[in-house]
Motif scaffolding. Sequence first.
Motif, PDB file in Angstrom:
ATOM      1  N   PHE A   1       0.775  -1.054   0.009  1.00 53.25           N
ATOM      2  CA  PHE A   1       0.114  -0.221   0.043  1.00 53.25           C
ATOM      3  C   PHE A   1       1.019   1.165  -0.055  1.00 53.25           C
ATOM      4  CE2 PHE A   1      -0.032  -2.088   4.163  1.00 53.25           C
ATOM      5  CZ  PHE A   1       0.942  -1.487   4.722  1.00 53.25           C
ATOM      6  N   GLN A   2       0.453   2.354  -0.098  1.00 55.59           N
ATOM      7  CA  GLN A   2       1.035   3.623  -0.160  1.00 55.59           C
ATOM      8  C   GLN A   2       1.344   4.011   1.239  1.00 55.59           C
ATOM      9  OE1 GLN A   2      -0.524   6.506  -2.641  1.00 55.59           O
ATOM     10  NE2 GLN A   2       1.058   7.649  -2.973  1.00 55.59           N
ATOM     11  N   LEU A   3       2.571   4.388   1.688  1.00 58.81           N
ATOM     12  CA  LEU A   3       2.788   4.599   3.161  1.00 58.81           C
ATOM     13  C   LEU A   3       2.059   6.007   3.238  1.00 58.81           C
ATOM     14  CD1 LEU A   3       6.685   3.957   3.453  1.00 58.81           C
ATOM     15  CD2 LEU A   3       4.566   2.536   4.078  1.00 58.81           C
ATOM     16  N   THR A   4       1.823   6.217   4.465  1.00 60.50           N
ATOM     17  CA  THR A   4       1.129   7.569   4.901  1.00 60.50           C
ATOM     18  C   THR A   4       2.244   8.547   5.015  1.00 60.50           C
ATOM     19  OG1 THR A   4       1.316   7.053   7.293  1.00 60.50           O
ATOM     20  CG2 THR A   4      -0.595   6.470   6.184  1.00 60.50           C
TER      21      THR A   4
ATOM     22  N   GLN B   1       4.231   7.902   8.194  1.00 62.46           N
ATOM     23  CA  GLN B   1       5.281   6.745   8.180  1.00 62.46           C
ATOM     24  C   GLN B   1       6.413   6.979   7.273  1.00 62.46           C
ATOM     25  OE1 GLN B   1       2.227   4.208   6.456  1.00 62.46           O
ATOM     26  NE2 GLN B   1       2.302   2.662   8.031  1.00 62.46           N
TER      27      GLN B   1
ATOM     28  N   ASP C   1      -0.380   5.073  17.440  1.00 56.48           N
ATOM     29  CA  ASP C   1      -1.670   4.215  17.852  1.00 56.48           C
ATOM     30  C   ASP C   1      -1.672   3.042  17.345  1.00 56.48           C
ATOM     31  OD1 ASP C   1      -3.789   4.447  19.239  1.00 56.48           O
ATOM     32  OD2 ASP C   1      -4.700   6.437  18.326  1.00 56.48           O
ATOM     33  N   VAL C   2      -2.753   2.428  17.940  1.00 58.82           N
ATOM     34  CA  VAL C   2      -3.065   1.092  17.420  1.00 58.82           C
ATOM     35  C   VAL C   2      -3.561   1.264  15.829  1.00 58.82           C
ATOM     36  CG1 VAL C   2      -4.416  -1.007  17.852  1.00 58.82           C
ATOM     37  CG2 VAL C   2      -4.670   0.940  19.236  1.00 58.82           C
ATOM     38  N   GLY C   3      -3.021   0.423  14.895  1.00 55.64           N
ATOM     39  CA  GLY C   3      -3.310   0.658  13.386  1.00 55.64           C
ATOM     40  C   GLY C   3      -2.712   1.622  12.596  1.00 55.64           C
ATOM     41  N   SER C   4      -1.846   2.195  13.449  1.00 53.98           N
ATOM     42  CA  SER C   4      -1.115   3.315  12.725  1.00 53.98           C
ATOM     43  C   SER C   4      -0.150   2.760  11.565  1.00 53.98           C
ATOM     44  CB  SER C   4      -0.664   4.614  13.381  1.00 53.98           C
ATOM     45  OG  SER C   4       0.487   3.651  14.281  1.00 53.98           O
ATOM     46  N   GLY C   5       0.232   1.619  11.711  1.00 53.51           N
ATOM     47  CA  GLY C   5       1.151   0.994  10.686  1.00 53.51           C
ATOM     48  C   GLY C   5       2.612   0.802  11.128  1.00 53.51           C
ATOM     49  N   LYS C   6       3.021   0.486  12.344  1.00 49.78           N
ATOM     50  CA  LYS C   6       4.202   0.344  12.900  1.00 49.78           C
ATOM     51  C   LYS C   6       4.815  -0.642  12.420  1.00 49.78           C
ATOM     52  CE  LYS C   6       2.923   0.453  17.344  1.00 49.78           C
ATOM     53  NZ  LYS C   6       1.462   0.879  17.054  1.00 49.78           N
ATOM     54  N   THR C   7       4.082  -1.753  11.922  1.00 46.24           N
ATOM     55  CA  THR C   7       4.995  -2.936  11.581  1.00 46.24           C
ATOM     56  C   THR C   7       5.824  -3.013  10.134  1.00 46.24           C
ATOM     57  OG1 THR C   7       2.991  -4.216  12.388  1.00 46.24           O
ATOM     58  CG2 THR C   7       4.373  -5.384  11.169  1.00 46.24           C
ATOM     59  N   ILE C   8       5.163  -2.144   9.342  1.00 43.72           N
ATOM     60  CA  ILE C   8       5.962  -1.970   7.856  1.00 43.72           C
ATOM     61  C   ILE C   8       7.188  -0.950   8.207  1.00 43.72           C
ATOM     62  CG2 ILE C   8       4.546   0.020   7.063  1.00 43.72           C
ATOM     63  CD1 ILE C   8       4.738  -1.828   4.423  1.00 43.72           C
TER      64      ILE C   8
ATOM     65  N   PRO D   1      -3.656   5.266   8.300  1.00 43.54           N
ATOM     66  CA  PRO D   1      -3.456   5.228   6.782  1.00 43.54           C
ATOM     67  C   PRO D   1      -4.939   5.803   6.201  1.00 43.54           C
ATOM     68  CG  PRO D   1      -2.827   2.996   7.928  1.00 43.54           C
ATOM     69  CD  PRO D   1      -3.330   4.056   8.870  1.00 43.54           C
TER      70      PRO D   1
ATOM     71  N   ARG E   1      -9.268   4.869   5.812  1.00 39.12           N
ATOM     72  CA  ARG E   1      -9.806   4.281   7.068  1.00 39.12           C
ATOM     73  C   ARG E   1     -10.850   5.203   7.731  1.00 39.12           C
ATOM     74  NH1 ARG E   1      -5.627   1.613  10.661  1.00 39.12           N
ATOM     75  NH2 ARG E   1      -4.755   0.555   8.657  1.00 39.12           N
TER      76      ARG E   1
HETATM   77  P1  ADP Z   1       0.158  -1.033  14.509  1.00 38.56           P
HETATM   78  O1  ADP Z   1       0.805   0.352  14.352  1.00 38.56           O
HETATM   79  O2  ADP Z   1      -0.981  -1.447  15.265  1.00 38.56           O
HETATM   80  O3  ADP Z   1       1.216  -2.248  14.752  1.00 38.56           O
HETATM   81  P2  ADP Z   1      -0.032  -2.376  11.974  1.00 38.56           P
HETATM   82  O4  ADP Z   1       1.252  -2.243  11.401  1.00 38.56           O
HETATM   83  O5  ADP Z   1      -0.500  -3.685  12.615  1.00 38.56           O
HETATM   84  O6  ADP Z   1      -0.509  -1.304  12.968  1.00 38.56           O
HETATM   85  O7  ADP Z   1      -0.934  -2.053  10.758  1.00 38.56           O
HETATM   86  C1  ADP Z   1      -2.661  -2.044  10.864  1.00 38.56           C
HETATM   87  C2  ADP Z   1      -3.055  -2.640   9.511  1.00 38.56           C
HETATM   88  O8  ADP Z   1      -2.765  -1.238   8.568  1.00 38.56           O
HETATM   89  C3  ADP Z   1      -2.315  -3.741   8.914  1.00 38.56           C
HETATM   90  O9  ADP Z   1      -3.203  -4.300   8.308  1.00 38.56           O
HETATM   91  C4  ADP Z   1      -1.388  -2.913   7.953  1.00 38.56           C
HETATM   92  O10 ADP Z   1      -1.060  -3.752   6.780  1.00 38.56           O
HETATM   93  C5  ADP Z   1      -2.172  -1.896   7.413  1.00 38.56           C
HETATM   94  N1  ADP Z   1      -1.639  -0.517   7.125  1.00 38.56           N
HETATM   95  C6  ADP Z   1      -0.425  -0.006   7.400  1.00 38.56           C
HETATM   96  N2  ADP Z   1       0.122   1.049   6.997  1.00 38.56           N
HETATM   97  C7  ADP Z   1      -0.660   1.285   5.964  1.00 38.56           C
HETATM   98  C8  ADP Z   1      -0.775   2.076   4.992  1.00 38.56           C
HETATM   99  N3  ADP Z   1       0.020   3.204   4.762  1.00 38.56           N
HETATM  100  N4  ADP Z   1      -1.914   2.029   4.121  1.00 38.56           N
HETATM  101  C9  ADP Z   1      -2.799   1.210   4.204  1.00 38.56           C
HETATM  102  N5  ADP Z   1      -2.937   0.368   4.926  1.00 38.56           N
HETATM  103  C10 ADP Z   1      -1.962   0.140   5.936  1.00 38.56           C
END
Ligand code: ADP
Length: 706
Positions: A275-278, A281, A305-312, A458, A461
Amino acid sequence: MVPETNPSVSTRFFDTKIELLKGVGPQKAALLNEELGIFTFGDLIQHYPFRHEDRTVFHQIRSLNEQLSAAQIRGRLKEWTTIGEGSKKRLVAYFTDGTGLLELVWFQSIAWYQKNLRANTEYIVFGKPLYFGGRWSITHPEIELVTPENESGGYWQPIYPLTDKLRKRFVDSRSLSRMVRNLLEISRPHIRESLPENLVTKYRLISKADALWNFHLPQSQQWLHQAQRRLKFEELFYNQFRLIKNKLLHKTEYPGMVFGNAALVKTFYDRHLPFQLTNAQIRVLHEIHEDLKTGKQMNRLLQGDVGSGKTIVAFITMLFALDNDAQACLMAPTEILADQHYQGLKKFADLLGVHIAKLTGSTKKKDREIIHKQLLDGSLHILVGTHALIEDIVQFKNLGLCIIDEQHRFGVAQRAKLWAKNDRIYPHMLVMTATPIPRTLAMTLYGDLDISAINELPVGRKPIKTVHRYDAHRISVFGFLREEIAKGRQIYLVYPLIEESEKMDLKDLMDGYESVSRSFPEVPLSILHGKMKSQDKDYEMGRFVRGETKIMVATTVIEVGVNVPNASVMVIENAERFGLSQLHQLRGRVGRGAEQSYCILITDYKISKDTKLRIETLCRTNDGFEIAEVDLQLRGPGDMSGTQQSGLVDLLVANLAQDGEILKVARSCAEEILTEDPDLLQPVNQPIRTHLQNLRTEETNWGRIS
Ligand code: ADP
Ligand code: MG
């Protein structure tokens, strides 16, 4: 005699054993040692009051009013008598100041008062006045004879932290403040200014000596306020000074690996980015990349925050290490979280043929041996796990990056253990927090780290809609759930589980489950709670994840490690029993898919003011940073998740919920001084040197153990 080498003289004075203080003696000293940990003069002077009673004026009985939280009255005892029987038996004494009559009432120690009270003698009484049946009374007043010390009022009585045992042995705030007075009187020549003069002047702080005196025994409310301000400033200044010093030390003393190559990073960006990074990010990755290029060791906190996309972000940071022949590891506080991270990272790793493994306490011996071997020969690139991975036996060929996910805080010691996993050069360190923490807390808990924040979700949402409903509205709530199920959505229904009342909670959950199955006879349900065997849990969870069941009735075990994008409604029962951050965490389980998500907070009609504020906050905002701030205001720093056990925010005077402004100023002062005069060579900074030396001797003061 050895000549005194100047200022350390003062330190020795404050190391004097407490029994040598006038009015203390060996028995009281032993009590103070045991009950309050007060061993030395220095300990006593730092045993600060937590509030002050207004003893400045004498009230007249004639003009008492019920708004007074306490009143001080000077007058005479006329007579007394006992009234009532059994538990109602009480001693009532009649007291007058010439303007009216006041009843003093005791239910306890009646015999003692009967024996010791003296009629027609002048006393000062103090307590909360109540008006009942046409008469004013004070129950269990403080009462003391008029003395030259107290006869004119005009002072603020400090109230100290005490224990029951001390009170029983007649050590109360009164007697403690007398000891403190004795100490202050002989201390003055030994109290040294501990802040540089230019700061004292610039911020119009009162002197250290005045501050100590007025924090215990204030001349007026203004002086008390100034004393608190001064001591808070000093405390926060030194707290920040040490953190920033540590941070700079890492920057200047320790080289870091230079991660200049970025081939995998580029491939991933160009071909596999799902996906495109925010913007957030991208900004955070930029900040991290800057660190990794400098040749200095990175120590950075990543908040989001939860769901903010820390994993990537974590994964791309790992790729920088891999691109430069180094390995990466990620440590999480629990197995569930470790597994969640592993699953999340593996998806990305597989796209690039990067080798990743998981190591936890339950990893089988055989698998463990393979992991150990592959870490050493370098064929394993990324290791994810629990604290199992800091064990000494886990050795890397070339560890270049450690990521720590701190849901509950790991200690600094654990960070150090991870650094030591590479004996040639410290690996870079990225600390992630699962939920945002307030600014002041971040500054004190993580003040030695640089801070990055993902403050944006992201795109696409939809913000979760949160509403508050009372128990009585359950039928309409169920109606709404039925509509959502008809649209193909899934639902969480969560009940609190508090350890002390586990049985009752479990009953709530079971009752809830029954009522849901009666209301939704045609809908397949799952149930999940901590008492279930882990294979049963997995089974139930699996059914819900696959969409076979539509409603998940659960306790807070679902708080972590669950990701079901199709689940779009979170109903929280007895929401009043959850903390704000916990409610926010739970809510974060929905809103993960493309559909509009909802969170419904159900409470009783009767809720407290704090509960109302918690619920209003959640209904108003989805911003974890804002929610964390409110949580801090409501609960104070001691109770915020994860910090309590750590004891790391060890502040005597300052309050992180209230003193954010002072903290900010103190931090920037510390930063400025450390930048301009890192070795504290300028004469103006001499007080800092001396103070830091004293802090160190205090920390290694073995004297008090013997
Ligand atoms: P957290 O910060 O809570 O660890 P995650 O890394 O698990 O969040 O990301 C939450 C969800 O959002 C995952 O399904 C991930 O693939 C998705 N996600 C992360 N970054 C983006 C983005 N830039 N655009 C769309 N989806 C994203
Ligand atoms: Mg995560």
